[in-house]
Design a protein around this motif. Structure first.
Motif, mmCIF file in Angstrom:
data_model
loop_
_atom_site.group_PDB
_atom_site.id
_atom_site.type_symbol
_atom_site.label_atom_id
_atom_site.label_comp_id
_atom_site.label_asym_id
_atom_site.label_seq_id
_atom_site.Cartn_x
_atom_site.Cartn_y
_atom_site.Cartn_z
ATOM 1 N N LEU A 7 32.150 41.422 25.433
ATOM 2 C CA LEU A 7 32.480 40.347 26.373
ATOM 3 C C LEU A 7 31.422 39.249 26.366
ATOM 4 C CD1 LEU A 7 33.561 42.565 29.432
ATOM 5 C CD2 LEU A 7 34.956 41.801 27.496
ATOM 6 N N THR A 8 30.619 39.224 25.313
ATOM 7 C CA THR A 8 29.438 38.359 25.242
ATOM 8 C C THR A 8 29.691 37.147 24.356
ATOM 9 O OG1 THR A 8 28.187 40.433 25.262
ATOM 10 C CG2 THR A 8 26.946 38.398 24.883
ATOM 11 N N ARG A 150 39.046 36.219 35.556
ATOM 12 C CA ARG A 150 39.609 35.530 34.399
ATOM 13 C C ARG A 150 40.279 34.239 34.873
ATOM 14 N NH1 ARG A 150 44.505 37.197 30.219
ATOM 15 N NH2 ARG A 150 44.068 35.500 28.740
ATOM 16 N N THR A 151 39.622 33.121 34.581
ATOM 17 C CA THR A 151 40.140 31.824 35.004
ATOM 18 C C THR A 151 40.958 31.135 33.933
ATOM 19 O OG1 THR A 151 38.230 30.547 34.221
ATOM 20 C CG2 THR A 151 38.066 31.528 36.421
ATOM 21 N N GLY A 152 40.874 31.611 32.683
ATOM 22 C CA GLY A 152 41.572 30.967 31.574
ATOM 23 C C GLY A 152 40.719 29.985 30.804
ATOM 24 N N GLN A 153 39.422 29.945 31.103
ATOM 25 C CA GLN A 153 38.549 28.982 30.422
ATOM 26 C C GLN A 153 38.351 29.306 28.945
ATOM 27 O OE1 GLN A 153 38.731 26.317 32.549
ATOM 28 N NE2 GLN A 153 36.683 25.897 31.757
ATOM 29 N N GLY A 186 31.568 38.714 37.896
ATOM 30 C CA GLY A 186 31.551 38.045 36.604
ATOM 31 C C GLY A 186 32.628 36.989 36.490
ATOM 32 N N THR A 187 32.409 36.023 35.619
ATOM 33 C CA THR A 187 33.391 34.971 35.379
ATOM 34 C C THR A 187 33.367 34.562 33.917
ATOM 35 O OG1 THR A 187 34.119 32.729 35.980
ATOM 36 C CG2 THR A 187 31.752 33.142 36.019
ATOM 37 N N ASP A 188 34.537 34.129 33.422
ATOM 38 C CA ASP A 188 34.609 33.592 32.065
ATOM 39 C C ASP A 188 34.289 32.101 32.036
ATOM 40 O OD1 ASP A 188 36.866 32.513 33.235
ATOM 41 O OD2 ASP A 188 38.295 33.351 31.814
ATOM 42 N N PHE A 225 25.100 40.939 41.857
ATOM 43 C CA PHE A 225 24.609 40.352 40.606
ATOM 44 C C PHE A 225 25.728 39.497 40.018
ATOM 45 C CE2 PHE A 225 22.834 44.859 40.518
ATOM 46 C CZ PHE A 225 21.753 44.533 41.326
ATOM 47 N N ILE A 226 25.434 38.238 39.769
ATOM 48 C CA ILE A 226 26.421 37.315 39.223
ATOM 49 C C ILE A 226 26.235 37.219 37.715
ATOM 50 C CG2 ILE A 226 27.141 34.898 39.175
ATOM 51 C CD1 ILE A 226 26.491 34.768 42.174
ATOM 52 N N VAL A 227 27.337 37.321 36.988
ATOM 53 C CA VAL A 227 27.324 37.256 35.521
ATOM 54 C C VAL A 227 28.240 36.113 35.089
ATOM 55 C CG1 VAL A 227 27.723 38.510 33.378
ATOM 56 C CG2 VAL A 227 26.979 39.755 35.426
ATOM 57 N N GLN A 228 27.716 35.228 34.254
ATOM 58 C CA GLN A 228 28.448 34.030 33.861
ATOM 59 C C GLN A 228 28.604 33.944 32.342
ATOM 60 O OE1 GLN A 228 26.861 30.953 37.240
ATOM 61 N NE2 GLN A 228 25.351 32.062 36.065
ATOM 62 N N GLN A 229 29.553 33.121 31.927
ATOM 63 C CA GLN A 229 29.850 32.876 30.516
ATOM 64 C C GLN A 229 30.341 34.135 29.799
ATOM 65 O OE1 GLN A 229 27.318 30.148 28.252
ATOM 66 N NE2 GLN A 229 26.071 29.808 30.075
ATOM 67 N N LEU A 230 31.183 34.907 30.458
ATOM 68 C CA LEU A 230 31.841 36.023 29.780
ATOM 69 C C LEU A 230 32.931 35.497 28.852
ATOM 70 C CD1 LEU A 230 32.237 38.387 32.858
ATOM 71 C CD2 LEU A 230 30.733 38.793 30.897
ATOM 72 N N THR A 231 33.357 36.327 27.946
ATOM 73 C CA THR A 231 34.461 35.965 27.065
ATOM 74 C C THR A 231 35.273 37.211 26.760
ATOM 75 O OG1 THR A 231 35.036 34.748 25.038
ATOM 76 C CG2 THR A 231 33.213 36.325 24.880
ATOM 77 N N ASN A 232 36.462 37.009 26.179
ATOM 78 C CA ASN A 232 37.289 38.121 25.701
ATOM 79 C C ASN A 232 37.874 38.973 26.823
ATOM 80 O OD1 ASN A 232 38.439 39.186 23.371
ATOM 81 N ND2 ASN A 232 36.869 40.744 23.100
#
Length: 266
Positions: A7-8, A150-153, A186-188, A225-232
């Motif tokens: 997811l990185t 999952r916002t669709g970004q 977390g957020t994408d 804990f906030i995690v940003q710039q996730l993918t996949n």
């Protein structure tokens, strides 16, 4: 063996050149600069200097491969925010840093909240959208869960202006999730809160300081804990998996880049 889903985001230095002109100040949270010292050139020169040898003394006349990272923010790429990022005091106690967080706190059951139907570019993610997305997973948020938004970004690249006009979380939305037990958020999207220009405009129009970075400031009330710039995130089921958030082991920092991996199945 479980199936591993990465997811990185890749911290590719070439993405710095793709950052939209209006957002060049964000380059250090997109990727570092990397100086590549290859075995036949920079790495060779380093070995000859260190060992006092010639190229002919080394296998195939080559040295080692080595790389130098510069201009890298601790919030670069996919990263974990420590509570310190949101302020000196969290829940009235000294805020924890990355080196204060144990790995077992960062290896948690996960769930994906697909809010794409309820979001608009640059706007706050509505609580009713979060509620509907929770219901769609088939279970409630439990204490210690990692909740991934999952916002669709993922459909945008860093060269697209839309990439920077992402849907974001508010203080009320953040507190809603933490009140249900979520400990990792977390957020994408590029960031957890609404885009900076959106928050600034709201502050200027209303004079309300609660418009400023309210999503992050919300964890001052309850630690997360906030995690940003996730993918996949599209590769994950709504629930039934575990996520490991493995930040670089940096001392006393407010964040660290992380390798984030979901574990599916046995």
């Amino acid at each position: 063996m479980p199936t591993l889903v990465d997811l990185t985001r890749t911290m590719d230095p070439e993405n710095r050149a793709r950052v939209h002109e209006s957002f060049k100040a964000l380059e250090t949270v997109i990727a570092p600069r990397i100086q590549y010292l290859s075995p036949e050139s920079g790495g060779l020169e380093r070995m000859m200097s260190i060992f006092g040898c010639q190229a002919s003394d080394l296998p195939d006349g080559e040295g080692w491969g080595e790389d130098m990272l510069t201009e890298m923010n601790t919030h670069c790429g996919t990263h974990v925010d420590a509570p310190l990022h949101s302020g000196r005091l969290i829940e009235g106690k000294p805020a924890r840093t990355i080196s204060d967080i144990s790995l077992d706190e960062l290896f948690r059951p996960g769930m994906v909240l697909d809010v794409r139907r309820w979001v608009k570019p640059g706007a706050a993610i509505p609580i009713e959208g979060l509620q509907a997305a929770i219901e769609a997973t088939g279970r409630e948020i439990q204490d210690g869960d990692a909740v991934l938004i999952r916002t669709g970004q993922e459909r945008y690249t860093m060269a697209d202006a839309e990439y920077y006009n992402y849907p974001g979380m508010t203080g009320d939305g953040t507190r809603f999730l933490t009140s249900l037990g979520a400990s990792i958020l977390g957020t994408d999207a590029l960031a957890w809160d609404r885009p900076f220009p959106v928050m600034r405009r709201a502050f200027e129009e209303t004079g309300d300081p609660a418009q400023i970075w309210d999503g992050h400031f919300a964890i001052r009330d309850k630690e997360a804990f906030i995690v940003q710039q996730l993918t996949n995130l599209a590769a994950l089921p709504p629930t039934g998996f575990t996520v490991g958030f493995f930040p670089l082991k940096l001392p006393r920092t407010s964040a660290a880049p992380a390798r984030v991996v979901a574990f599916l199945g046995d």
